[in-house]
Design a protein around this motif. Structure first.
Motif, mmCIF file in Angstrom:
data_model
loop_
_atom_site.group_PDB
_atom_site.id
_atom_site.type_symbol
_atom_site.label_atom_id
_atom_site.label_comp_id
_atom_site.label_asym_id
_atom_site.label_seq_id
_atom_site.Cartn_x
_atom_site.Cartn_y
_atom_site.Cartn_z
ATOM 1 N N SER A 50 0.817 -1.198 0.000
ATOM 2 C CA SER A 50 0.000 0.000 0.000
ATOM 3 C C SER A 50 0.854 1.252 0.000
ATOM 4 C CB SER A 50 -0.940 0.012 1.204
ATOM 5 O OG SER A 50 -0.267 0.436 2.354
ATOM 6 N N CYS A 51 0.286 2.297 -0.563
ATOM 7 C CA CYS A 51 0.922 3.604 -0.529
ATOM 8 C C CYS A 51 -0.128 4.586 -0.059
ATOM 9 C CB CYS A 51 1.452 3.977 -1.909
ATOM 10 S SG CYS A 51 2.167 5.627 -1.919
ATOM 11 N N ARG A 52 -0.007 5.007 1.166
ATOM 12 C CA ARG A 52 -1.064 5.865 1.710
ATOM 13 C C ARG A 52 -1.063 7.231 1.045
ATOM 14 N NH1 ARG A 52 2.472 5.388 6.342
ATOM 15 N NH2 ARG A 52 3.805 7.199 6.409
ATOM 16 N N ARG A 53 0.096 7.694 0.630
ATOM 17 C CA ARG A 53 0.157 9.021 0.017
ATOM 18 C C ARG A 53 -0.489 9.032 -1.354
ATOM 19 N NH1 ARG A 53 6.155 11.240 1.661
ATOM 20 N NH2 ARG A 53 5.974 10.700 3.836
ATOM 21 N N CYS A 54 -0.362 7.943 -2.055
ATOM 22 C CA CYS A 54 -0.940 7.869 -3.403
ATOM 23 C C CYS A 54 -2.318 7.234 -3.364
ATOM 24 C CB CYS A 54 -0.044 7.057 -4.313
ATOM 25 S SG CYS A 54 1.646 7.608 -4.318
ATOM 26 N N ASP A 55 -2.744 6.811 -2.181
ATOM 27 C CA ASP A 55 -4.025 6.159 -2.046
ATOM 28 C C ASP A 55 -4.108 4.922 -2.941
ATOM 29 O OD1 ASP A 55 -6.476 5.791 -0.918
ATOM 30 O OD2 ASP A 55 -7.537 7.031 -2.367
ATOM 31 N N GLY A 110 5.423 3.870 -11.278
ATOM 32 C CA GLY A 110 4.186 4.519 -11.654
ATOM 33 C C GLY A 110 3.714 5.467 -10.574
ATOM 34 N N CYS A 111 4.357 5.395 -9.449
ATOM 35 C CA CYS A 111 4.028 6.335 -8.386
ATOM 36 C C CYS A 111 4.819 7.617 -8.609
ATOM 37 C CB CYS A 111 4.378 5.724 -7.032
ATOM 38 S SG CYS A 111 4.213 6.893 -5.688
ATOM 39 N N GLU A 112 4.134 8.718 -8.761
ATOM 40 C CA GLU A 112 4.811 9.978 -9.057
ATOM 41 C C GLU A 112 5.800 10.368 -7.968
ATOM 42 O OE1 GLU A 112 2.208 13.189 -9.920
ATOM 43 O OE2 GLU A 112 1.061 12.019 -11.374
ATOM 44 N N LYS A 164 9.869 9.985 -2.034
ATOM 45 C CA LYS A 164 8.805 10.561 -1.226
ATOM 46 C C LYS A 164 7.561 9.693 -1.186
ATOM 47 C CE LYS A 164 9.749 15.508 -1.460
ATOM 48 N NZ LYS A 164 11.188 15.390 -1.649
ATOM 49 N N CYS A 165 7.675 8.539 -1.767
ATOM 50 C CA CYS A 165 6.520 7.665 -1.814
ATOM 51 C C CYS A 165 6.309 6.999 -0.458
ATOM 52 C CB CYS A 165 6.727 6.598 -2.883
ATOM 53 S SG CYS A 165 5.317 5.510 -3.062
ATOM 54 N N GLY A 166 5.077 6.812 -0.118
ATOM 55 C CA GLY A 166 4.771 6.161 1.155
ATOM 56 C C GLY A 166 4.555 4.672 1.005
ATOM 57 N N ALA A 167 5.026 4.103 -0.076
ATOM 58 C CA ALA A 167 4.802 2.684 -0.324
ATOM 59 C C ALA A 167 5.384 1.816 0.781
ATOM 60 C CB ALA A 167 5.430 2.293 -1.662
#
Ligand SMILES: [Zn+2]
Length: 88
Positions: free
Chosen positions: A23-28, A58-60, A69-72
């Motif tokens: 999951s990535c909470r920042r990218c929902d 694919g996560c910006e 900076k991804c929250g993955a």
């Protein structure tokens, strides 16, 4: 046996559940992956740090040049947040 800790130290070999949550909470974004498919694609020796990078493709935010900076993360692994699970 799963011990929360550095994702770079944890490989698919160490994780025996058939399904791995991501999951990535920042990218929902969130989803689940079949462990056997990941083993097939990357091998059992691949670390979760590498998988995390793959999952976040694919996560910006992950693509930001200055930093990750991804929250993955993998909720199923416990509280291992951040690029390598360190709790700086
Ligand atoms: Zn993200």
């Amino acid at each position: 046996m799963v011990r929360p800790g550095r994702l770079s130290d944890l490989t698919l070999k160490d994780y025996r559940e058939p399904v791995i949550e991501f999951s990535c909470r920042r990218c929902d974004r969130h989803g689940s992956l079949e462990r056997k498919l990941l083993v097939k694609a990357f091998g059992a020796d691949v670390s979760f740090a590498v998988l995390r990078r793959r999952m976040a493709m694919g996560c910006e935010r992950m693509q930001a040049p200055e930093s990750d900076k991804c929250g993955a993360r993998f909720p199923c692994l416990g509280d291992t947040d951040g690029p390598d699970g360190s709790q700086a």
